[in-house]
Design an enzyme around this catalytic site. Structure first.
Site: not given
Lengths: 324, 496
Positions: A160, A224, A260
């Site tokens: 991430d 995300k 996400k």
């Protein structure tokens, strides 16, 4: 719209992106987002009433999509191990509860999480690491690449990363782009790349749309919303814009990018609203942990409590679910 | 992936019907009492989603109207015209609060009677109806400041005829300003949708509204015609079809009795290439499929800039596939039942003409209930300005798509209609919005949104869409007249 049906490595070429100017021009061709209209649509979808079997289905789907997260300076090995247990068997008394999507930790906890998950037979649960000088991203590219390599070597199969919001806001899109490309290259086949836009710092929906495209073309597997360290985070309209972006991107390229949301999704109701957005904006094809994850920590227990309620017909005390 | 293979199909989420009790038959509401019709006739009111008979409604005849007009006259002369504005305002506030308390009941009843989704009655119709009462309550003691002269006076008895598409909301649009300005009312609800008006009558009783201030005479077209012909009425207001509106205007010609008409429309929704496309798609959907397209200001003509046509239609079709058609009582339903068999036949007839004339129809592949009146959301492409579906009001979930090449052409096409009720402009360019809204000949112009209503905002049309405004300061004017002799106004002691 003409479909490119391209491969991921050719994306930049197919979108005609070679330098700062061409990228900037491309991002400006994206249609604007009307704030009032986007927010109204999110509110309207928030009124969907999900009951009975569809609610039961949604709760289990949401559990399987949770990236169970702990990102604190105070994290310890013990805390991470118990998080892994929880990820594997969210409700130890009921094996029908699915395991979560991933365990998400800081770099130095990756090894502990991986080996503990393996030791309890949860090999299928990936470990996600927040790399690239998370959460601010204020470090040299060299450090960010090193950070990424370190996480992968320790056993992370999902990275991430954060984008350089400063560069994005000052219009240096290519620099943001190149960084994602470099990190993606570092990930190679070994790790999935989730690109954190930190929408709370991008502020406008136009920026969210542009950053989504920028990240997708640069090679993100997931886009995300947030680090969880900045508010607002995963608001329904932001997620709606990003879901629209992955849908449009798929129509154009045939490549399915995941989304996400992370930060601020604490209740089952919030999670189910997110699934409604996925279903009605991106489409049911995205209703899978392969294409939708929810970054959260407290959410899992609320999902379990709702599951008890559906099974038993009453709300149990929160003492019946473990706090970690 | 087809919806059928989607694991996330929403389970039924029906709103409870227990909230309402519907009587087997209803009387007329005249002089503060429910009384049986002198005509002795009643007709069934059905739920258009199931064809179930909900109740028997009284068919008001001439004698009934005589009684109602007499009662309204008496109430005007003896009570209502003598009350100071602030006292009238109190009644309006009280009605608004009582409606608020019973909002869910009104919503369920409206959905059962009309066929529109509970989501819309709950979130739009009923809250807006209530807002109209609150808003006008505030005007009741401030009429001198409304900009309609220093001594505005009521007409007396007003006759009002309302349509079936927003039964309670149209009642509120009519009744609230009439009462706030000091008139008394004889109201005729639409034949197919009387139930919420009758529940409103009960609210008026509970609010202690003086007898005769509001009289509700249910019935059909003959009742409406008799109301228009009635000599005891000082002012009329009608919302409905242009055809009936013209007949009313002929009947009232040279009688000196004013009439406000809010009639049909063929609203143009213009999408420029620089629009926020996703929100424009959403707005087009809201513009034509809100309330099954039973909206006089519906954006039934989509004018698309030609260079975005294919892409836009692709997105529009995908969005329409997500529209949930079915049981109006289900909280997840987006598109409910067509209000009546007659209306369904009209929609079917006009859409058939579209196909015959060479336009291309598209509908999503959604299942429809076996009973009741239903029509799939429909879009027609390849439509030209000469097609009937581009000119006539369909009043159903049917969108006609036309294209344009330049902004000037968009305006010309948008204005090329006998109607002029509403239009929409979609662009991210402020100057273009301002320019287009100046050029468009329509009473209401929405920019980057559609079908937004507010009690403070005047609504009404140009050309064959009628005249007079409803809502806002402008909406008070049709209910007011200037008196020659100033009325003595002061505190309680000064009144006779």
């Amino acid at each position: 719209m003409s479909q490119l049906r391209t491969s991921k490595s050719d994306l930049a070429r197919d979108f005609g992106i070679s330098d700062d100017r061409s990228l900037s021009l491309f991002l400006k061709t994206l249609p604007g987002v009307d704030q009032v209209g986007a927010e109204a649509r999110a509110v309207e979808l928030g009124t969907r009433s999900i009951k009975k079997e569809s609610k039961a289905w949604a709760i289990d789907m949401a559990i399987s999509m949770v990236d169970l997260t702990t990102l604190e300076g105070a994290d310890t090995e013990g805390k991470v191990r118990s998080l892994c247990n929880k990820a594997h068997r969210p409700d130890p008394t009921d094996p029908s509860v699915p395991h979560v999507g991933a365990v998400c930790v800081y770099n130095d906890m990756v090894k502990i999480a991986r080996s503990h998950l393996d030791s309890i037979g949860a090999n299928e649960i990936p470990v996600a690491a927040v790399a690239t000088a998370f959460p601010s991203g204020r470090a040299s590219r060299e450090v960010k690449l090193r950070d990424t390599r370190d996480a992968i070597e320790a056993g992370a199969s999902e990275i991430d990363m954060v984008i350089d919001r400063g560069a994005f806001l000052s219009g240096h899109y290519k620099s943001v782009f190149d960084e994602i490309v470099a990190i993606k290259k570092e990930c190679g086949e070994k790790a999935h790349l989730k690109v954190i836009l930190e929408t709370g710092e991008l502020v406008t929906y136009d920026n969210v749309r542009r950053a989504s495209y920028l990240a997708m073309i640069a090679g993100a597997d997931f886009i995300k919303t947030s680090t969880g360290k900045v508010t607002p985070a995963a608001t329904p309209p932001v997620v709606l814009i990003m879901l629209q972006a992955v849908r449009d991107f798929f129509d154009r390229t045939g490549i399915r990018i995941g989304v996400k949301p992370a930060g601020g999704i604490r209740t089952s109701k919030d999670a189910i609203k997110q699934l409604v957005l996925v279903n009605e904006i991106a489409g049911p094809e995205w209703l899978s942990p392969a294409y939708f994850r929810i970054g959260a920590s407290a959410l899992l227990n609320d999902l379990l409590m709702q599951r008890f309620k559906m099974r038993d017909g009453y709300y149990a005390s929160s003492n019946y679910v473990s706090i970690e | 992936m087809k919806e059928s293979s989607n694991p996330f199909t929403y389970a039924p989420a029906p709103e409870s019907r227990e909230l309402v009790s519907i009587e087997s038959s209803y009387d007329l509401f005249i002089d503060g009492k429910f009384i049986a019709p002198k005509s002795k006739k009643r007709f069934p009111s059905i739920n258009p989603a199931t064809e179930e008979v909900l109740s028997k409604i009284s068919l008001g005849g001439k004698e009934d109207l005589d009684l109602a007009v007499k009662s309204a006259r008496r109430a005007y002369e003896k009570v209502w015209s003598k009350l100071p504005g602030k006292e009238r305002g109190k009644y309006l506030y009280r009605i608004a609060r009582l409606m608020q308390e019973r909002a869910r009941e009104f919503a369920v009843l409206e959905t059962l009677d009309n066929g529109k989704p509970i989501r819309e009655t709950r979130d739009t119709d009923i809250p807006l109806a209530i807002q109209h009462f609150f808003y006008h309550a505030g005007w009741a003691d401030k009429l001198e400041y409304a900009g309609h002269g220093s001594n505005p006076r009521a007409h007396g008895v007003v006759g009002q005829i309302i349509p079936w598409n927003f039964p309670l909301l149209m009642l509120a649009w009519k009744v609230a300003p009439a009462l706030a300005t000091g008139n008394t009312v004889v109201l005729k609800p639409a034949e197919t949708t009387s139930l919420t008006a009758l529940l409103f009558a009960q609210v008026c009783l509970d609010a202690g509204l003086p007898a005769g201030v509001i009289n509700i005479v249910t019935g059909d077209g003959t009742t409406g015609a008799s109301l228009i012909a009635h000599k005891g009425i000082d002012k009329f207001a009608f919302t409905g079809s242009t055809e009936v509106g013209k007949a009313i205007n002929r009947a009232l010609a040279a009688t000196g009795r004013p009439v406000t008409l809010e009639l049909g429309g063929k609203g143009a929704n213009i999408v420029f290439e620089d629009a926020a496309i996703d929100q424009a798609v959403e707005g087009i959907v809201q513009g034509i499929f809100f309330n099954q397209g039973h909206v006089c200001c519906a954006g039934s003509r989509l004018l698309l800039q030609e260079n975005i046509h294919d892409h836009f239609i692709e997105k529009l079709e995908r969005r329409i596939e997500k529209i949930r058609v079915g049981d109006p009582m289900d909280k997840n339903t987006d598109l409910g039942a067509i209000n009546s068999k007659e209306q369904l036949q009209k929609i079917v007839e006009l859409t058939q003409s579209g196909e015959v004339e060479g336009a291309k129809a598209w509908q999503p592949d959604c299942a429809l209930p076996s009973r009741g009146f239903w029509f799939r959301p429909t879009i027609f492409t390849n439509v030209t300005g000469a097609h009937r579906i581009a000119r006539e009001e369909i009043f159903g979930p049917v969108l006609s798509v036309l294209t344009f090449r330049t902004p000037q052409e968009a305006i010309e096409k948008a204005n090329n209609t006998p109607y002029g009720l509403a239009a929409g402009v979609w662009s991210e360019k402020g100057s273009r919005i301002l320019w287009a809204s100046r050029e468009l000949k329509a009473g209401v112009i929405w920019a980057n949104t559609y079908n937004k209503f507010d009690a403070a905002s005047p609504f009404g049309g140009y050309k064959e869409s009628g005249w007079g405004r409803e809502g806002g300061r402008h909406g008070l004017l049709p209910y007011l007249t200037q008196s020659q002799t100033p009325r003595v106004r002061s505190g309680k002691g000064a009144r006779k």
